[in-house]
Design an enzyme around this catalytic site. Structure first.
Site, PDB file in Angstrom:
ATOM      1  N   CYS A  57     -19.222   0.897 -12.445  1.00  8.18           N
ATOM      2  CA  CYS A  57     -18.127   0.391 -11.600  1.00  8.18           C
ATOM      3  C   CYS A  57     -16.789   1.087 -11.828  1.00  8.18           C
ATOM      4  O   CYS A  57     -16.015   1.285 -10.895  1.00  8.18           O
ATOM      5  CB  CYS A  57     -17.967  -1.104 -11.819  1.00  8.18           C
ATOM      6  SG  CYS A  57     -18.004  -1.588 -13.546  1.00  8.18           S
ATOM      7  N   HIS A  68     -10.676  -2.676 -11.808  1.00 11.68           N
ATOM      8  CA  HIS A  68     -10.647  -1.665 -12.876  1.00 11.68           C
ATOM      9  C   HIS A  68      -9.595  -0.617 -12.523  1.00 11.68           C
ATOM     10  O   HIS A  68      -9.600  -0.056 -11.414  1.00 11.68           O
ATOM     11  CB  HIS A  68     -12.007  -0.972 -12.993  1.00 11.68           C
ATOM     12  CG  HIS A  68     -13.069  -1.811 -13.659  1.00 11.68           C
ATOM     13  ND1 HIS A  68     -12.845  -3.043 -14.214  1.00 11.68           N
ATOM     14  CD2 HIS A  68     -14.393  -1.547 -13.865  1.00 11.68           C
ATOM     15  CE1 HIS A  68     -13.970  -3.512 -14.729  1.00 11.68           C
ATOM     16  NE2 HIS A  68     -14.925  -2.622 -14.526  1.00 11.68           N
TER      17      HIS A  68
HETATM   18  N1  LIG Z   1     -20.104  -7.090 -13.500  1.00 11.92           N
HETATM   19  C1  LIG Z   1     -19.861  -5.906 -12.955  1.00 11.92           C
HETATM   20  O1  LIG Z   1     -18.712  -5.590 -12.559  1.00 11.92           O
HETATM   21  C2  LIG Z   1     -20.956  -4.908 -12.795  1.00 11.92           C
HETATM   22  C3  LIG Z   1     -22.272  -5.142 -13.200  1.00 11.92           C
HETATM   23  N2  LIG Z   1     -23.249  -4.203 -12.985  1.00 11.92           N
HETATM   24  C4  LIG Z   1     -24.642  -4.416 -13.373  1.00 11.92           C
HETATM   25  O2  LIG Z   1     -25.194  -5.488 -12.581  1.00 11.92           O
HETATM   26  C5  LIG Z   1     -26.127  -6.238 -13.355  1.00 11.92           C
HETATM   27  C6  LIG Z   1     -25.699  -7.705 -13.392  1.00 11.92           C
HETATM   28  O3  LIG Z   1     -24.434  -7.804 -14.034  1.00 11.92           O
HETATM   29  P1  LIG Z   1     -23.636  -9.178 -14.123  1.00 11.92           P
HETATM   30  O4  LIG Z   1     -23.783  -9.948 -12.865  1.00 11.92           O
HETATM   31  O5  LIG Z   1     -22.293  -8.786 -14.572  1.00 11.92           O
HETATM   32  O6  LIG Z   1     -24.457  -9.949 -15.293  1.00 11.92           O
HETATM   33  P2  LIG Z   1     -24.565 -11.513 -15.585  1.00 11.92           P
HETATM   34  O7  LIG Z   1     -24.879 -11.624 -17.019  1.00 11.92           O
HETATM   35  O8  LIG Z   1     -23.391 -12.250 -15.043  1.00 11.92           O
HETATM   36  O9  LIG Z   1     -25.871 -11.957 -14.725  1.00 11.92           O
HETATM   37  C7  LIG Z   1     -27.169 -11.592 -15.121  1.00 11.92           C
HETATM   38  C8  LIG Z   1     -28.230 -12.056 -14.135  1.00 11.92           C
HETATM   39  O10 LIG Z   1     -29.521 -11.662 -14.640  1.00 11.92           O
HETATM   40  C9  LIG Z   1     -30.360 -12.825 -14.760  1.00 11.92           C
HETATM   41  N3  LIG Z   1     -31.225 -12.720 -15.929  1.00 11.92           N
HETATM   42  C10 LIG Z   1     -30.872 -12.774 -17.248  1.00 11.92           C
HETATM   43  N4  LIG Z   1     -31.956 -12.725 -18.047  1.00 11.92           N
HETATM   44  C11 LIG Z   1     -33.030 -12.640 -17.209  1.00 11.92           C
HETATM   45  C12 LIG Z   1     -34.440 -12.597 -17.408  1.00 11.92           C
HETATM   46  N5  LIG Z   1     -34.958 -12.613 -18.629  1.00 11.92           N
HETATM   47  N6  LIG Z   1     -35.246 -12.521 -16.337  1.00 11.92           N
HETATM   48  C13 LIG Z   1     -34.725 -12.494 -15.073  1.00 11.92           C
HETATM   49  N7  LIG Z   1     -33.389 -12.570 -14.808  1.00 11.92           N
HETATM   50  C14 LIG Z   1     -32.554 -12.635 -15.863  1.00 11.92           C
HETATM   51  C15 LIG Z   1     -29.403 -13.985 -14.931  1.00 11.92           C
HETATM   52  O11 LIG Z   1     -30.055 -15.180 -14.574  1.00 11.92           O
HETATM   53  P3  LIG Z   1     -29.739 -16.610 -15.296  1.00 11.92           P
HETATM   54  O12 LIG Z   1     -28.436 -17.094 -14.723  1.00 11.92           O
HETATM   55  O13 LIG Z   1     -30.886 -17.448 -14.896  1.00 11.92           O
HETATM   56  O14 LIG Z   1     -29.651 -16.342 -16.772  1.00 11.92           O
HETATM   57  C16 LIG Z   1     -28.284 -13.584 -13.976  1.00 11.92           C
HETATM   58  O15 LIG Z   1     -28.663 -13.921 -12.663  1.00 11.92           O
HETATM   59  C17 LIG Z   1     -26.167  -5.587 -14.741  1.00 11.92           C
HETATM   60  O16 LIG Z   1     -27.256  -4.697 -14.787  1.00 11.92           O
HETATM   61  C18 LIG Z   1     -24.841  -4.859 -14.825  1.00 11.92           C
HETATM   62  O17 LIG Z   1     -24.907  -3.767 -15.712  1.00 11.92           O
HETATM   63  C19 LIG Z   1     -22.942  -3.042 -12.323  1.00 11.92           C
HETATM   64  C20 LIG Z   1     -21.684  -2.776 -11.907  1.00 11.92           C
HETATM   65  C21 LIG Z   1     -20.589  -3.664 -12.153  1.00 11.92           C
HETATM   66  N1  LIG Z   2     -19.767  -1.987 -18.083  1.00  4.31           N
HETATM   67  C1  LIG Z   2     -18.987  -2.311 -16.906  1.00  4.31           C
HETATM   68  C2  LIG Z   2     -19.808  -3.135 -15.955  1.00  4.31           C
HETATM   69  C3  LIG Z   2     -21.210  -2.666 -15.832  1.00  4.31           C
HETATM   70  O1  LIG Z   2     -22.078  -3.474 -15.736  1.00  4.31           O
HETATM   71  O2  LIG Z   2     -21.410  -1.356 -15.850  1.00  4.31           O
HETATM   72  P1  LIG Z   2     -22.794  -0.665 -15.586  1.00  4.31           P
HETATM   73  O3  LIG Z   2     -23.118  -0.951 -14.139  1.00  4.31           O
HETATM   74  O4  LIG Z   2     -22.604   0.760 -15.859  1.00  4.31           O
HETATM   75  O5  LIG Z   2     -23.809  -1.306 -16.485  1.00  4.31           O
HETATM   76  C4  LIG Z   2     -17.751  -3.081 -17.313  1.00  4.31           C
HETATM   77  O6  LIG Z   2     -17.812  -3.637 -18.351  1.00  4.31           O
HETATM   78  O7  LIG Z   2     -16.767  -3.161 -16.643  1.00  4.31           O
END
Ligand SMILES: NC(=O)C1=CN([C@@H]2O[C@H](COP(=O)(O)OP(=O)(O)OC[C@H]3O[C@@H](n4cnc5c(N)ncnc54)[C@H](OP(=O)(O)O)[C@@H]3O)[C@@H](O)[C@H]2O)C=CC1
Ligand SMILES: N[C@@H](CC(=O)OP(=O)(O)O)C(=O)O
Length: 363
Positions: A159, A254
């Site tokens: 991101c 960011h």
């Molecule tokens: N936050 C950001 O700005 C960005 C995030 N990302 C990527 O996006 C993805 C999600 O990030 P984010 O939303 O921040 O993370 P969160 O921790 O907020 O959410 C994680 C999600 O994954 C689910 N999950 C966790 N454990 C398991 C499991 N064992 N089996 C199936 N589902 C599971 C959770 O479900 P439950 O609620 O049931 O635990 C929840 O829906 C990550 O890969 C991250 O790197 C990429 C770019 C930017």
């Molecule tokens: N690591 C980024 C969010 C993220 O999830 O990145 P990536 O998609 O590369 O795992 C942050 O902390 O702001």
């Protein structure tokens, strides 16, 4: 009956998943029909699991609140219930995410992913549609390698680099070679997911470390700027990046401070500004629903861009730049800013899906 494409969201309960639910309300092409998360949430309604941690305004969108969450680990549950999925999963390891995303693709369900697991797969496009829409063509080779007919995986990059890669690409495309880049990021807490960084670490503080982030910031631009050769993406070799990544007490947005060194041909500050203001690319030409009308917004105020004031520009999809000036070490320096959970996450994923649909990969 709705003519929209039914879509699923894996990781629907997390910070990014919630953004998908919010941003896809009233989307002209896509409609959320399937939601999945961890086994902890499976079997419960979205409202029951998310009500106490809903991040986006007062109410969960009505069309989704009563959907029952499935276990994202069982890809077969999505069969017949959605035509493709957005993946916003966070599992214990990247290998697990890769295997699970592949399982959906193998069942004929394309995966438009936010996770970093597949970013280094040579036949998986890592898309910023304004920069490398042509990388989509590797999907044909990817399908052939795996024996998939309809399924595939496409990803978006990290991101924080969304805040500066489009402005840098605009300069490169205008004929200015960028040889070296020095970047310092100030990243919002929502980037760490929910519940994220403990408040006692974050309030009245700056944390000068985000695990894995500097490595991603230094490597991912090379794939984004790469070329497609024989069904693979070959990384760009002409840019060196040094990154410092910091977590700051901002909720969304960011910010990055960037210094650039050009090759022999160097643009004036006035040329840089003109290039940025005039930059348009394929998403704008195709008039994709989530494309910002003006991808790069140039701020001329001395103290902008700022996360609170600029992150929501053009649906949260535009990159704001400012403080453009000469650099005593390199050639120019500036500040870039983008909304990390919109442009950098769910909005970026939706724009990728729109591009893939426009190019015939999502029917
Ligand atoms: N936050 C950001 O700005 C960005 C995030 N990302 C990527 O996006 C993805 C999600 O990030 P984010 O939303 O921040 O993370 P969160 O921790 O907020 O959410 C994680 C999600 O994954 C689910 N999950 C966790 N454990 C398991 C499991 N064992 N089996 C199936 N589902 C599971 C959770 O479900 P439950 O609620 O049931 O635990 C929840 O829906 C990550 O890969 C991250 O790197 C990429 C770019 C930017
Ligand atoms: N690591 C980024 C969010 C993220 O999830 O990145 P990536 O998609 O590369 O795992 C942050 O902390 O702001």
């Amino acid at each position: 009956m709705s003519q929209k494409i039914p879509v699923g969201i894996l990781g629907a309960t997390g910070a990014v998943g919630q953004n998908y639910i919010y941003l896809l309300q009233n989307h002209p092409w896509f409609e959320v029909s399937y939601i999945a998360a961890s086994p902890r949430s499976a079997g419960k309604s979205y409202r029951e699991v998310v009500a106490s941690k809903w991040l986006l305004g007062a109410n969960i969108p009505e069309g989704v609140a009563d959907l029952i969450i499935e276990d994202a680990n069982d890809a077969s549950k999505a069969l017949g219930r959605c035509r493709f999925v957005f993946s916003a999963l966070e599992l214990d390891s990247k290998d697990e995410i890769k295997a699970l995303e592949n399982a959906y693709a193998a069942l004929g369900i394309p995966v438009v992913s936010n996770a970093s697991a597949h970013r280094w797969s040579e036949d998986v496009p890592m898309l910023i549609p304004e920069i490398n829409a042509d990388h989509i063509s590797v999907i044909d080779a990817q399908r052939k390698t795996h024996g998939w007919d309809k399924g595939f995986v496409a990803v978006k990059p990290n991101c924080s680099l969304q805040s500066y890669m489009t402005p840098i690409w605009a300069l490169m495309q205008a004929g200015y070679e960028v040889k070296r880049m020095f970047v310092t990021t100030m990243q919002a807490v929502s980037g760490a997911g929910y519940p994220g960084v403990p408040s006692l670490d974050m309030i009245d503080n700056v944390v000068p470390y985000i695990g894995g982030e500097e490595e991603k910031s230094e490597k991912e631009p090379l794939k984004i700027l790469g070329k497609v050769e024989n069904g693979k993406i070959v990384n760009f070799g002409g840019l060196k990046v040094s990154a410092h990544c910091n977590r700051v007490p901002v909720i969304n947005g960011h910010t990055a401070c960037i210094s650039l060194e050009f090759g022999d041909k160097k643009p004036s500050l006035a040329e840089v500004e003109k290039i940025w203001r005039e930059f348009r690319a394929l998403p704008q030409e195709l008039d994709l629903p989530f494309a910002p009308r003006q991808p790069i917004i140039v701020r001329s105020e001395a103290n902008r861009p700022q996360p609170r004031r600029d992150r929501d520009e053009d649906k949260g999809m535009a990159v704001s730049v400012g403080r453009l000036r000469e650099c005593p070490l390199f050639d120019i320096r500036f500040v870039g800013l983008s909304h990390n959970t919109v442009r950098g996450a769910a909005g970026g994923g939706i724009l990728n899906a729109e591009l893939l649909k426009a190019k015939g990969y999502l029917a």
